[in-house]
Design an enzyme around this catalytic site. Structure first.
Site, mmCIF file in Angstrom:
data_model
loop_
_atom_site.group_PDB
_atom_site.id
_atom_site.type_symbol
_atom_site.label_atom_id
_atom_site.label_comp_id
_atom_site.label_asym_id
_atom_site.label_seq_id
_atom_site.Cartn_x
_atom_site.Cartn_y
_atom_site.Cartn_z
ATOM 1 N N ASN A 150 0.799 -1.227 0.000
ATOM 2 C CA ASN A 150 0.000 0.000 0.000
ATOM 3 C C ASN A 150 0.835 1.281 0.000
ATOM 4 O O ASN A 150 0.316 2.351 -0.255
ATOM 5 C CB ASN A 150 -0.949 0.019 1.201
ATOM 6 N N THR A 236 -26.429 -8.861 11.267
ATOM 7 C CA THR A 236 -27.309 -8.539 10.138
ATOM 8 C C THR A 236 -26.500 -7.939 8.990
ATOM 9 O O THR A 236 -25.667 -7.068 9.208
ATOM 10 C CB THR A 236 -28.407 -7.551 10.595
ATOM 11 N N CYS A 323 -3.523 4.821 7.868
ATOM 12 C CA CYS A 323 -3.593 4.435 9.278
ATOM 13 C C CYS A 323 -2.322 4.841 9.997
ATOM 14 O O CYS A 323 -2.240 4.816 11.202
ATOM 15 C CB CYS A 323 -3.796 2.929 9.400
HETATM 16 N N1 PLP Z 1 -4.565 -3.808 4.214
HETATM 17 C C1 PLP Z 1 -4.023 -2.901 3.387
HETATM 18 C C2 PLP Z 1 -2.912 -3.305 2.474
HETATM 19 C C3 PLP Z 1 -4.500 -1.584 3.376
HETATM 20 O O1 PLP Z 1 -3.953 -0.686 2.546
HETATM 21 C C4 PLP Z 1 -5.567 -1.239 4.250
HETATM 22 C C5 PLP Z 1 -6.070 0.145 4.305
HETATM 23 O O2 PLP Z 1 -5.344 1.094 4.019
HETATM 24 C C6 PLP Z 1 -6.108 -2.242 5.078
HETATM 25 C C7 PLP Z 1 -5.575 -3.505 5.029
HETATM 26 C C8 PLP Z 1 -7.263 -1.941 5.987
HETATM 27 O O3 PLP Z 1 -8.466 -1.914 5.262
HETATM 28 P P1 PLP Z 1 -9.799 -1.265 5.854
HETATM 29 O O4 PLP Z 1 -9.596 0.207 5.865
HETATM 30 O O5 PLP Z 1 -10.878 -1.688 4.922
HETATM 31 O O6 PLP Z 1 -9.992 -1.839 7.223
#
Ligand code: PLP
Length: 374
Positions: A150, A236, A323
């Site tokens: 990412n 649900t 994140c």
């Molecule tokens: N895994 C990867 C490689 C991500 O880039 C992300 C979000 O940036 C996630 C997991 C987490 O996904 P979500 O935001 O749908 O919880």
């Protein structure tokens, strides 16, 4: 509102208009609980079934191998915890450049007595099969390597890695959150056991995702409660979310190649623009990478400062994963791929989408130039 250039599509994407239109009736009119038996619920039940078929079709899976979740984080947690706790082996092998949804999940498993082994990674962000050969053993329960990173966009040799895992009696999970809807994926060709995906990364709504679980893979349920998702994930169903996700994924998968070509063109234009301005930077990641995802490190700069300066000019980019954005340090990915110190702190991620134009790219280049001035 001033003109906004959104170039942080790896963090989240704009909801597709067709997905939105398809969701509307399930929010306003057809709100029946799919588990109920009366005719009012028949339409929602059918919509969930059709969405499951569409999604399965997009990744070469069977509909009953798709389990709806709240997104990528939940899918990663479920795959790793649900599988590890089902059997006797105690080692879990992961790459050091995983998203925190995987890294913090394996930390939780470590507290429960599992041994976590981290794989090596090349300076381009690639996990070579030989790296897995050197870490895997007959105590390895599961190997988890993301399909595409990412932050730097590198695409991993998942087919080869999954084969090694299986030769050693371990299962293989891939976090494909950044890859699904962006590059072609066939779970059977890859030979994987589990795959995590998240709708908001491919122009679907936020708060919905799925876990692909190959038939015969033994997992604990993620949520205990009602009988939804074959007793594996109670609660649900988010019918509108599920429908929107399926429409968005089908649409993205139908334009994969055109989109890829267009985004590579935009990338080339951006790199050329930065070069022409005489800026000192390196582009991170592998040759084989996610279309539109660009990790760029500027010499003797500061990624967070660049982010804020660009923000003032109406350009959204990030320093790393969304994140991670509260963390002002160099990201774990940039550290793991050993970007030279004088460049590492000046790293930004630009992630373009099909909605970005050549003019956007030119504006990003000129904004970066201004932001980099002392
Ligand atoms: N895994 C990867 C490689 C991500 O880039 C992300 C979000 O940036 C996630 C997991 C987490 O996904 P979500 O935001 O749908 O919880």
């Amino acid at each position: 509102m001033k003109h906004l250039i959104y170039a942080d599509n790896a963090a989240t994407t704009k909801l597709d208009i067709d997905a939105f239109e398809a969701m509307k009736e399930f929010l306003l009119d057809f709100y029946g609980n799919p588990s109920q038996l009366y005719s009012f619920s028949r339409k929602t039940k059918k919509a969930v079934k059709e969405a499951r078929e569409i999604i399965a079709g997009c990744i070469g899976a069977e509909p009953d191998e798709i389990f709806f979740t709240s997104g990528g984080t939940e899918s990663d947690n479920w795959a790793l915890k649900g599988f590890a706790k089902k059997q006797g082996r105690k080692q879990i092998v992961v790459s050091p450049i995983e998203h925190h949804a995987v890294l913090n999940t394996v930390q939780a498993l470590k507290r429960d007595g599992y041994k976590i082994s981290f794989l090596d990674v090349t300076e381009n962000g690639v996990i070579l099969p030989a790296f897995l050969e050197s870490k895997i053993n007959n105590d390895t329960a599961i190997v988890s390597v993301m399909l595409a990173n990412n932050e730097v966009g590198s695409i991993e040799p998942i087919k080869e890695l999954a084969k090694i895992a299986h030769q050693n009696g371990a299962a293989f999970h891939t976090d494909a959150v950044q890859a699904v809807g962006h590059i072609e994926i066939n779970v059977n060709e890859l030979g994987i056991d589990m795959l995590s995906a998240s709708s908001h990364k491919f122009n679907g709504p936020r708060g919905i995702g799925f876990l692909y679980v190959k038939k015969g893979t033994d997992l604990y349920p993620f949520m205990d409660g009602g009988a939804q998702e074959k007793n594996m994930r109670a609660g649900t169903e988010n019918v509108a979310g599920i429908v929107g996700m399926a429409v968005a994924l089908r649409k993205n998968c139908s334009i994969l190649n055109d989109r890829k070509r267009y985004l590579y063109e935009l990338e080339e234009r951006l790199v050329k623009g930065l070069r022409e301005k005489g800026l000192d930077f390196i582009r991170n990641g592998a040759e084989e990478h996610l279309p539109g995802v660009m990790s760029i490190s500027f010499k003797n700069s500061d990624g967070e400062m660049l982010l804020h300066r660009l923000d003032l000019m109406g350009v959204c980019i990030s320093t790393g994963s969304a994140c991670d954005s509260k963390n002002t340090q160099v990201s774990h990915v940039i550290k793991a791929i050993r970007i030279p110190e004088e460049y590492a702190k000046g790293t930004i991620r630009i992630s373009l989408s099909k909605d970005n134009t050549k003019e956007d790219v030119d504006c990003i280049v000129s904004s970066l130039c201004r932001a980099l001035k002392p």
